[in-house]
Design a protein around this motif. Structure first.
Motif, PDB file in Angstrom:
ATOM      1  N   LEU A 274      -6.227   1.811  -6.746  1.00 56.83           N
ATOM      2  CA  LEU A 274      -5.735   0.531  -7.243  1.00 56.83           C
ATOM      3  C   LEU A 274      -5.925  -0.610  -6.253  1.00 56.83           C
ATOM      4  CD1 LEU A 274      -2.436   1.765  -8.946  1.00 56.83           C
ATOM      5  CD2 LEU A 274      -4.628   1.223 -10.028  1.00 56.83           C
ATOM      6  N   THR A 275      -6.109  -0.289  -4.976  1.00 61.26           N
ATOM      7  CA  THR A 275      -6.311  -1.318  -3.957  1.00 61.26           C
ATOM      8  C   THR A 275      -7.400  -0.874  -2.981  1.00 61.26           C
ATOM      9  OG1 THR A 275      -4.610  -0.350  -2.512  1.00 61.26           O
ATOM     10  CG2 THR A 275      -3.900  -2.076  -4.043  1.00 61.26           C
ATOM     11  N   ARG A 276      -7.925  -1.850  -2.244  1.00 59.00           N
ATOM     12  CA  ARG A 276      -8.913  -1.561  -1.220  1.00 59.00           C
ATOM     13  C   ARG A 276      -8.194  -1.257   0.091  1.00 59.00           C
ATOM     14  NH1 ARG A 276     -13.793  -2.409  -0.076  1.00 59.00           N
ATOM     15  NH2 ARG A 276     -13.278  -3.684   1.740  1.00 59.00           N
ATOM     16  N   ALA A 277      -7.747  -0.030   0.215  1.00 52.36           N
ATOM     17  CA  ALA A 277      -7.101   0.414   1.438  1.00 52.36           C
ATOM     18  C   ALA A 277      -8.029   1.385   2.166  1.00 52.36           C
ATOM     19  CB  ALA A 277      -5.746   1.032   1.118  1.00 52.36           C
ATOM     20  N   PHE A 278      -7.445   2.257   2.997  1.00 55.51           N
ATOM     21  CA  PHE A 278      -8.258   3.090   3.890  1.00 55.51           C
ATOM     22  C   PHE A 278      -9.256   3.955   3.138  1.00 55.51           C
ATOM     23  CE2 PHE A 278      -9.008   7.022   6.272  1.00 55.51           C
ATOM     24  CZ  PHE A 278      -9.490   6.498   7.459  1.00 55.51           C
ATOM     25  N   HIS A 279      -8.837   4.561   2.041  1.00 55.77           N
ATOM     26  CA  HIS A 279      -9.748   5.466   1.332  1.00 55.77           C
ATOM     27  C   HIS A 279     -10.956   4.709   0.785  1.00 55.77           C
ATOM     28  CE1 HIS A 279      -6.936   8.684   1.778  1.00 55.77           C
ATOM     29  NE2 HIS A 279      -6.003   8.056   1.113  1.00 55.77           N
ATOM     30  N   ALA A 280     -10.729   3.496   0.288  1.00 53.87           N
ATOM     31  CA  ALA A 280     -11.832   2.717  -0.263  1.00 53.87           C
ATOM     32  C   ALA A 280     -12.718   2.135   0.833  1.00 53.87           C
ATOM     33  CB  ALA A 280     -11.286   1.593  -1.143  1.00 53.87           C
ATOM     34  N   LYS A 281     -12.126   1.808   1.962  1.00 52.74           N
ATOM     35  CA  LYS A 281     -12.872   1.148   3.040  1.00 52.74           C
ATOM     36  C   LYS A 281     -13.548   2.131   3.981  1.00 52.74           C
ATOM     37  CE  LYS A 281      -9.934  -2.982   3.264  1.00 52.74           C
ATOM     38  NZ  LYS A 281      -8.985  -3.747   4.101  1.00 52.74           N
ATOM     39  N   ALA A 282     -12.987   3.319   4.132  1.00 52.12           N
ATOM     40  CA  ALA A 282     -13.501   4.252   5.146  1.00 52.12           C
ATOM     41  C   ALA A 282     -13.904   5.600   4.566  1.00 52.12           C
ATOM     42  CB  ALA A 282     -12.448   4.446   6.245  1.00 52.12           C
TER      43      ALA A 282
ATOM     44  N   ALA B  35       2.706   3.109  -4.244  1.00 52.81           N
ATOM     45  CA  ALA B  35       2.817   4.223  -3.298  1.00 52.81           C
ATOM     46  C   ALA B  35       2.958   3.713  -1.873  1.00 52.81           C
ATOM     47  CB  ALA B  35       1.602   5.136  -3.412  1.00 52.81           C
ATOM     48  N   GLY B  36       2.270   2.607  -1.561  1.00 59.83           N
ATOM     49  CA  GLY B  36       2.353   2.034  -0.229  1.00 59.83           C
ATOM     50  C   GLY B  36       1.083   2.231   0.564  1.00 59.83           C
ATOM     51  N   SER B  37       0.955   1.462   1.621  1.00 58.69           N
ATOM     52  CA  SER B  37      -0.239   1.510   2.456  1.00 58.69           C
ATOM     53  C   SER B  37       0.071   0.883   3.798  1.00 58.69           C
ATOM     54  CB  SER B  37      -1.383   0.740   1.772  1.00 58.69           C
ATOM     55  OG  SER B  37      -2.504   0.647   2.618  1.00 58.69           O
ATOM     56  N   THR B  38      -0.697   1.274   4.805  1.00 60.55           N
ATOM     57  CA  THR B  38      -0.608   0.599   6.098  1.00 60.55           C
ATOM     58  C   THR B  38      -1.636  -0.517   6.207  1.00 60.55           C
ATOM     59  OG1 THR B  38      -2.121   2.234   7.059  1.00 60.55           O
ATOM     60  CG2 THR B  38       0.250   2.671   7.256  1.00 60.55           C
ATOM     61  N   ASP B  39      -2.437  -0.706   5.169  1.00 64.77           N
ATOM     62  CA  ASP B  39      -3.487  -1.717   5.179  1.00 64.77           C
ATOM     63  C   ASP B  39      -2.910  -3.061   4.739  1.00 64.77           C
ATOM     64  OD1 ASP B  39      -5.701  -3.374   3.914  1.00 64.77           O
ATOM     65  OD2 ASP B  39      -6.874  -1.757   4.805  1.00 64.77           O
ATOM     66  N   PRO B  40      -2.959  -4.094   5.579  1.00 64.11           N
ATOM     67  CA  PRO B  40      -2.373  -5.391   5.217  1.00 64.11           C
ATOM     68  C   PRO B  40      -2.992  -6.001   3.962  1.00 64.11           C
ATOM     69  CG  PRO B  40      -2.871  -5.299   7.567  1.00 64.11           C
ATOM     70  CD  PRO B  40      -3.500  -4.089   6.949  1.00 64.11           C
ATOM     71  N   GLU B  41      -4.288  -5.804   3.765  1.00 68.57           N
ATOM     72  CA  GLU B  41      -4.940  -6.350   2.574  1.00 68.57           C
ATOM     73  C   GLU B  41      -4.361  -5.722   1.312  1.00 68.57           C
ATOM     74  OE1 GLU B  41      -9.309  -6.442   0.353  1.00 68.57           O
ATOM     75  OE2 GLU B  41      -9.184  -5.794   2.441  1.00 68.57           O
ATOM     76  N   ALA B  42      -4.182  -4.408   1.328  1.00 73.52           N
ATOM     77  CA  ALA B  42      -3.640  -3.721   0.159  1.00 73.52           C
ATOM     78  C   ALA B  42      -2.211  -4.168  -0.115  1.00 73.52           C
ATOM     79  CB  ALA B  42      -3.704  -2.217   0.378  1.00 73.52           C
ATOM     80  N   ILE B  43      -1.414  -4.300   0.915  1.00 71.63           N
ATOM     81  CA  ILE B  43      -0.030  -4.743   0.747  1.00 71.63           C
ATOM     82  C   ILE B  43       0.016  -6.152   0.175  1.00 71.63           C
ATOM     83  CG2 ILE B  43       2.091  -5.330   1.982  1.00 71.63           C
ATOM     84  CD1 ILE B  43       1.395  -3.066   3.941  1.00 71.63           C
ATOM     85  N   ALA B  44      -0.865  -7.023   0.673  1.00 72.57           N
ATOM     86  CA  ALA B  44      -0.906  -8.399   0.184  1.00 72.57           C
ATOM     87  C   ALA B  44      -1.298  -8.460  -1.285  1.00 72.57           C
ATOM     88  CB  ALA B  44      -1.880  -9.226   1.022  1.00 72.57           C
TER      89      ALA B  44
ATOM     90  N   VAL C  17     -12.821  -1.073  -6.644  1.00 68.82           N
ATOM     91  CA  VAL C  17     -11.570  -0.394  -6.981  1.00 68.82           C
ATOM     92  C   VAL C  17     -11.003  -1.015  -8.260  1.00 68.82           C
ATOM     93  CG1 VAL C  17     -11.076   0.228  -4.594  1.00 68.82           C
ATOM     94  CG2 VAL C  17     -10.219  -1.944  -5.514  1.00 68.82           C
ATOM     95  N   LEU C  18     -10.033  -0.368  -8.847  1.00 68.54           N
ATOM     96  CA  LEU C  18      -9.558  -0.782 -10.160  1.00 68.54           C
ATOM     97  C   LEU C  18      -8.751  -2.077 -10.141  1.00 68.54           C
ATOM     98  CD1 LEU C  18      -8.532   2.664 -11.675  1.00 68.54           C
ATOM     99  CD2 LEU C  18     -10.708   1.443 -11.874  1.00 68.54           C
ATOM    100  N   GLY C  19      -7.949  -2.263  -9.103  1.00 69.46           N
ATOM    101  CA  GLY C  19      -7.076  -3.430  -9.111  1.00 69.46           C
ATOM    102  C   GLY C  19      -7.536  -4.542  -8.201  1.00 69.46           C
TER     103      GLY C  19
END
Length: 257
Positions: free
Chosen positions: A72-80, A141-150, A103-105
């Motif tokens: 749903l967001t561009r976090a670690f799995h999508a970026k790395a 679910a949450g993320s440590t990625d600031p972009e995803a949180i934003a 990604v979907l969202g």
């Protein structure tokens, strides 16, 4: 001309409900577009893996693939994670062209899916008075990625402008450094701010440990409405095809692009 194969890449989970949801979603995608070859692979916990599926596709003579992250967001799995596994596959199958889809969202289709789930849980989003008296917790679910949180915070802000009395983002995993609450904290805050009804809408695709934590937080804080996870609904199936079409329309690219 043969259409590229759609490869849906899911995270994977020890919870069997996760893989079952992914399977149901890809089945719905196939029903919407008969003739399109749709494959599923997982990054972890479940089989088949991404390398296994790409090797099978290459052995079948497939030359073009659209790899779509079921995220749903561009976090670690999508970026790395996903770029890394695709680069490794490129070394083994240099003749296989893979275009990575977005990604979907965020997407209006995901908002529509959230509202449908709220409706199924007993809240009528089509009723303006119900919206005006309801505070919604958008529980990720949450993320440590600031972009995803934003992105999650921005979705909550935009959704608030459709008539809800408030929409608050919340997270199941620990992201306290970002200043966002857990689900139960957001429910209590909305109640303290005067919301007559509080609903929790999980912004999660499939069941699992973190979605269960969202549900537990909603119940412990006394939320009036708890929606189900997004699941294999029609909105997600249409969104997968929209992302697939966007990637397939781009010029042919290598795995490393």
């Amino acid at each position: 001309m043969t259409a590229p194969v759609l490869l849906v890449i899911a995270h994977g989970s020890r919870d069997p409900r996760h893989a079952a949801t992914v399977t149901a979603l890809t089945a719905r995608v196939r029903s919407l577009r008969p003739g399109l070859r749709v494959e599923t692979a997982f990054l972890d916990f479940n089989a088949p893996s991404v390398p296994q599926v790409l090797s099978r596709l290459a052995a079948d003579g497939v030359r073009e693939v659209v790899a779509l992250p079921l995220l749903l967001t561009r976090a670690f799995h999508a970026k790395a994670d996903i770029p890394s596994v695709l680069r490794e596959a490129a070394l083994r199958h240099p003749w296989l062209s893979v275009r990575r889809a977005e990604v979907l969202g965020p997407s209006p289709l995901l908002t529509a899916a959230l509202e449908r789930r709220l409706s199924e849980a007993g809240l009528d989003p089509s009723d303006p008075s119900a919206r005006a008296s309801t505070g919604v917790v958008l529980a990720s679910a949450g993320s440590t990625d600031p972009e995803a949180i934003a992105v999650i915070a921005e979705i909550a802000r935009e959704w608030r402008h459709t008539g809800w009395c408030a929409v608050r983002p919340a997270f199941a995993s620990a992201v306290s450094a970002a200043g966002y609450p857990r689900t139960e904290d957001a429910v209590r805050a909305l109640r303290a701010d005067g919301a007559r009804r509080v609903a929790v809408a999980p912004y999660v695709i499939a069941p699992g440990r973190l979605p269960d934590r969202i549900a537990e937080g909603a119940r412990s804080a006394g939320a009036d409405v708890l929606a189900d996870v997004l699941g294999p609904g029609p909105e997600l199936a249409r969104l997968l095809l929209r992302r697939y079409d966007g990637a397939a329309a781009r010029p042919r690219a290598a795995l490393t692009a």
